[in-house]
Design a protein around this motif. Structure first.
Motif, PDB file in Angstrom:
ATOM      1  N   SER A   1       0.819  -1.207   0.000  1.00 32.01           N
ATOM      2  CA  SER A   1       0.000   0.000   0.000  1.00 32.01           C
ATOM      3  C   SER A   1       0.859   1.265   0.000  1.00 32.01           C
ATOM      4  O   SER A   1       0.346   2.352  -0.225  1.00 32.01           O
ATOM      5  N   THR A   2       2.158   1.148   0.200  1.00 28.96           N
ATOM      6  CA  THR A   2       3.014   2.339   0.119  1.00 28.96           C
ATOM      7  C   THR A   2       3.878   2.312  -1.144  1.00 28.96           C
ATOM      8  O   THR A   2       3.853   3.237  -1.940  1.00 28.96           O
ATOM      9  N   VAL A   3       4.640   1.244  -1.343  1.00 32.95           N
ATOM     10  CA  VAL A   3       5.538   1.181  -2.507  1.00 32.95           C
ATOM     11  C   VAL A   3       4.752   0.878  -3.789  1.00 32.95           C
ATOM     12  O   VAL A   3       5.066   1.388  -4.855  1.00 32.95           O
ATOM     13  N   ARG A   4       3.705   0.090  -3.658  1.00 32.08           N
ATOM     14  CA  ARG A   4       2.874  -0.375  -4.777  1.00 32.08           C
ATOM     15  C   ARG A   4       3.695  -1.167  -5.792  1.00 32.08           C
ATOM     16  O   ARG A   4       4.846  -1.511  -5.539  1.00 32.08           O
ATOM     17  N   TRP A   5       3.099  -1.451  -6.931  1.00 34.07           N
ATOM     18  CA  TRP A   5       3.715  -2.359  -7.908  1.00 34.07           C
ATOM     19  C   TRP A   5       3.894  -1.683  -9.260  1.00 34.07           C
ATOM     20  O   TRP A   5       3.220  -0.705  -9.552  1.00 34.07           O
ATOM     21  N   ASN A   6       4.764  -2.264 -10.062  1.00 39.39           N
ATOM     22  CA  ASN A   6       4.972  -1.800 -11.440  1.00 39.39           C
ATOM     23  C   ASN A   6       5.191  -0.295 -11.504  1.00 39.39           C
ATOM     24  O   ASN A   6       4.391   0.448 -12.036  1.00 39.39           O
ATOM     25  N   GLU A   7       6.289   0.101 -10.937  1.00 45.53           N
ATOM     26  CA  GLU A   7       6.670   1.512 -10.883  1.00 45.53           C
ATOM     27  C   GLU A   7       5.626   2.333 -10.142  1.00 45.53           C
ATOM     28  O   GLU A   7       5.298   3.442 -10.517  1.00 45.53           O
ATOM     29  N   GLY A   8       5.080   1.752  -9.093  1.00 46.07           N
ATOM     30  CA  GLY A   8       4.158   2.489  -8.240  1.00 46.07           C
ATOM     31  C   GLY A   8       2.805   2.751  -8.874  1.00 46.07           C
ATOM     32  O   GLY A   8       2.060   3.618  -8.416  1.00 46.07           O
ATOM     33  N   ILE A   9       2.466   1.996  -9.915  1.00 48.94           N
ATOM     34  CA  ILE A   9       1.210   2.258 -10.620  1.00 48.94           C
ATOM     35  C   ILE A   9       0.000   1.845  -9.784  1.00 48.94           C
ATOM     36  O   ILE A   9      -0.958   2.596  -9.639  1.00 48.94           O
ATOM     37  N   SER A  10       0.030   0.669  -9.239  1.00 47.56           N
ATOM     38  CA  SER A  10      -1.161   0.164  -8.564  1.00 47.56           C
ATOM     39  C   SER A  10      -0.785  -0.972  -7.630  1.00 47.56           C
ATOM     40  O   SER A  10       0.391  -1.360  -7.527  1.00 47.56           O
ATOM     41  N   PHE A  11      -1.769  -1.501  -6.931  1.00 50.32           N
ATOM     42  CA  PHE A  11      -1.597  -2.722  -6.146  1.00 50.32           C
ATOM     43  C   PHE A  11      -2.973  -3.379  -6.052  1.00 50.32           C
ATOM     44  O   PHE A  11      -3.975  -2.748  -6.400  1.00 50.32           O
ATOM     45  N   PRO A  12      -3.049  -4.647  -5.650  1.00 50.37           N
ATOM     46  CA  PRO A  12      -4.323  -5.366  -5.764  1.00 50.37           C
ATOM     47  C   PRO A  12      -5.546  -4.586  -5.279  1.00 50.37           C
ATOM     48  O   PRO A  12      -6.562  -4.523  -5.977  1.00 50.37           O
ATOM     49  N   ILE A  13      -5.477  -3.998  -4.090  1.00 50.95           N
ATOM     50  CA  ILE A  13      -6.648  -3.318  -3.546  1.00 50.95           C
ATOM     51  C   ILE A  13      -7.068  -2.142  -4.434  1.00 50.95           C
ATOM     52  O   ILE A  13      -8.253  -1.884  -4.637  1.00 50.95           O
ATOM     53  N   GLN A  14      -6.078  -1.475  -5.006  1.00 47.50           N
ATOM     54  CA  GLN A  14      -6.382  -0.356  -5.896  1.00 47.50           C
ATOM     55  C   GLN A  14      -7.082  -0.852  -7.162  1.00 47.50           C
ATOM     56  O   GLN A  14      -7.881  -0.153  -7.772  1.00 47.50           O
ATOM     57  N   ALA A  15      -6.762  -2.113  -7.534  1.00 41.19           N
ATOM     58  CA  ALA A  15      -7.392  -2.690  -8.705  1.00 41.19           C
ATOM     59  C   ALA A  15      -8.770  -3.264  -8.375  1.00 41.19           C
ATOM     60  O   ALA A  15      -9.448  -3.799  -9.242  1.00 41.19           O
TER      61      ALA A  15
END
Ligand code: HEM
Ligand code: SF4
Lengths: 364, 240
Positions: A277-291
């Protein structure tokens, strides 16, 4: 083959990295590690002066998602430089050589850098049938792992496989796959769990160790505190909806469209330690909850055995049935309640008959 | 427990058992009892709702804090119950000897075991009359220990371990109770066990209330009023 005299900086320059990019990398890494800006020059200095530390990267029973994640690290320097710095010695997935040549490289590297190299383990050893469920280089992986661990300075357990066991160790675990700390007990092990771990977390841990020449501070379970000391839930951007009591009640309902909290559809964010929830994924684009999907708790011990990804209350299979705490509890309470009712009825009868008897006795 | 412990030297057992009232529960102990009743009620209801929240509230998130209040009530009641429990342990040292019954089972006494057996028979409708007790009867005492003392300790340890996750690494809750989490596996397991613990206590409470009411009616001494006023009343003056 490594000669162990180049510094990190020299390796980087050799890879065609400009000084400007190098300095950027140092500041970024400082930030990712949660260090102040003043640490950037310190990292740069260390990288310019220190001989690079050899890393040997082994693959056991796993799916390679850790490596996949690693090479997708946001900062290009990471995949170009950190990776080449470390893969030079041994990484059977990414190195150019193969077969006997690769195994020879491993032998030489282990010999040359005895007591000095970092062992990074992706995947874990299955112990059943003398380790036959994972053969690497013609031998059970467990043998290779133990041998490589002997001469290692420190060990990194990549991902949930090496850290906890992950899917191959889920019940009933037919191959008896075990996390590496079950077979290596005499070396410090840094757990970097996740399925896979976040790329920036992986490179952050490696860079920290290479730069400062010491292990990052670990928590009780052996995870680096800088990335694993908070739960997803603690920094989740949907948290205000949780506190307000606004939940997605079922998939695709109005609340899901409004982006409410995913707690009731099984989000494991409240029990999962990771930096998503802080670093996120794929260059900070998103993370599961955001999706729009709840966290499945992939960086937690035994997450495959915590029942459905879509239930808040966990199924308890220790009881031989797949029921959650409420069903177990309510059933037990029901049984006890029925027992109490029956007992009360018998007590009442006994009380009345006894009273009658005493009255009769008194009358006669 | 049998009565003899309560005797002043020179008193005969007969004499005590013929008394009609004995002061058993001192004021702090009674206060602790009812504070615990209230807190556990709050803990049970709010705890249930933490795992299975109420239907979503309408409106903007900024105008609502329902889950926040529920959790706040849970944590506050958790602190109250814990501090009260610590106070209760303290009282076991300084209070009268009944104050120790909850924590110390006289398993070394033969008499205790035979009376335990008698009490089991009484509950199975095999014994005709119950015995008199000033404090707990042995069965009650055993149940109190196994269900309440163990159950409450378990809830406090798992509860504060969960609390430490919010309080953060390095907080005193983390330093004192943080080790509980890896002991159970991971955070989710602690949640599950904490929830099972709630049901354990629910079962205790059901039984506790039933037995208190039943004994109040059928046994030879008062129970419910004793926890209110502190005095144990006996209904007959037969000894034993
Ligand atoms: C009689 C005692 C208690 C009962 C019956 C009780 C009950 C519960 C229940 C049913 C839950 C929900 C678990 C879940 O499904 O996730 C819960 C959560 C929790 N309880 Fe307790 N509890 C008790 C004592 C305590 C104490 C002493 C504390 C310490 C402060 C505490 C702190 C917590 C925390 C921190 C949570 C997690 C809240 C969250 O995830 O948001 N509890 N409790
Ligand atoms: S979506 Fe998950 S992590 Fe985010 S606030 Fe809700 S429960 Fe917590």
């Amino acid at each position: 083959m490594s000669n162990n005299v180049e510094t990190f900086y020299q390796v980087m320059r050799r890879q065609g990295i400009t000084r400007r990019s190098f300095m950027k990398y140092c500041s970024l890494t400082a930030a990712a590690l949660g260090l102040g800006p003043s640490f950037a020059p310190q990292i740069a200095h260390a990288m310019e002066t220190k001989q690079r530390t050899p890393v040997i990267w082994l693959h056991g029973l796993e799916c390679t998602c850790c490596s996949e994640s690693f090479i997708r690290s946001a900062h290009p320097l990471v995949k170009d430089v950190v990776l080449s710095m470390i893969s030079m010695d041994y990484n059977d997935l990414l190195m150019a050589s193969a077969g006997h040549q690769a195994e020879a490289a491993l032998e030489t590297s282990m010999e040359n850098h005895k007591g000095n190299y970092i062992l990074a383990v992706e995947g874990n050893p299955p112990l059943n049938e003398d380790g036959m469920f994972c053969i690497s280089g013609g031998k059970p992986f467990i043998e290779k792992l133990k041998k490589a661990a002997e001469g290692a300075k420190a060990i990194i357990a990549w991902g949930s496989c090496a850290s906890w066991g992950c899917v191959q160790a889920a019940r009933p675990n037919p191959t008896q796959a075990v996390p590496i700390h079950k077979v290596i007990t005499d070396k410090p092990i840094i757990k970097v769990p996740g399925c896979p771990p976040i790329a920036e977390v992986m490179t952050g841990v490696i860079t920290y160790m290479l730069t400062f020449d010491r292990l990052p501070e670990l928590d009780r379970q052996g995870r680096p505190k800088m990335f694993y000391s908070q739960r997803i839930h603690d920094k989740c951007y949907r948290r205000p909806h949780f506190d307000a009591g606004q939940f997605v009640e079922s998939w695709d309902d109005e609340n899901a469209r409004k982006g409410y909290c995913l707690y009731k559809v099984g989000c494991k964010g409240p029990t999962t330690y990771n930096a998503c929830s802080t670093v996120r994924w794929n260059e900070g684009i998103s993370f599961p909850i955001q999706a729009g999907h709840g966290c499945i708790g992939c960086s937690e011990d035994g997450f495959w055995d915590q029942g459905s990804f879509y239930d808040r209350l966990t199924s308890i299979n220790q009881f031989g049935i797949e029921e959650n705490a409420d069903t177990v509890g309510m059933t037990a309470a029901g049984v006890v309640g029925a027992g109490i009712a029956a007992h009360a009825a018998v007590s009442a009868i006994k009380q009345t008959t006894q009273r009658k008897k005493t009255e009769e006795e008194q009358n006669s | 427990m049998a009565l003899e412990k309560n005797l002043a030297p020179g008193d005969s057992e007969e004499k005590v058992r013929r008394q009609t009232a004995v002061y058993v529960y001192e004021a702090p102990l009674r206060l602790w009892h009812w504070v615990t009743v209230l807190s556990v009620l709050v803990l049970g209801v709010t705890g249930f709702l933490i795992g299975r929240p109420l239907p979503s509230v309408p409106g903007e998130a900024i105008d609502n804090y329902l889950m926040g209040y529920i959790r706040f009530a849970h944590f506050s009641a958790g602190y109250v119950v814990t501090i009260a429990f610590i106070g209760r342990i303290y009282w076991a040292f300084v209070g009268n000897h009944h104050a120790r019954e909850l924590f110390i089972l006289p398993v070394h006494r033969k008499r205790w075991w035979s009376e335990l057996w008698h009490e089991i028979r009484w509950y199975l409708f095999l014994a005709k009359t119950p015995k008199k007790y000033i404090g707990h009867n042995p069965l009650g005492q055993l149940a109190m220990f196994c269900f309440f003392v163990v159950g409450m300790t378990f809830m406090i340890f798992t509860g504060f371990a969960l609390y430490s996750e919010g309080a953060g690494v390095g907080s005193w809750q983390d330093q004192v109770f943080g080790w509980v989490i890896p002991l159970f596996g991971q955070s989710q397991d602690v949640h599950t066990w904490h929830r099972l613990g709630m049901w354990f206590l629910v079962i205790f409470i059901m039984t506790h209330i039933y037995v208190a009411v039943r004994e109040d009616i059928m046994s030879r001494q008062s129970l419910i009023s004793t926890m209110v006023g502190g005095w144990r009343m006996f209904k007959d003056d037969r000894p034993d």
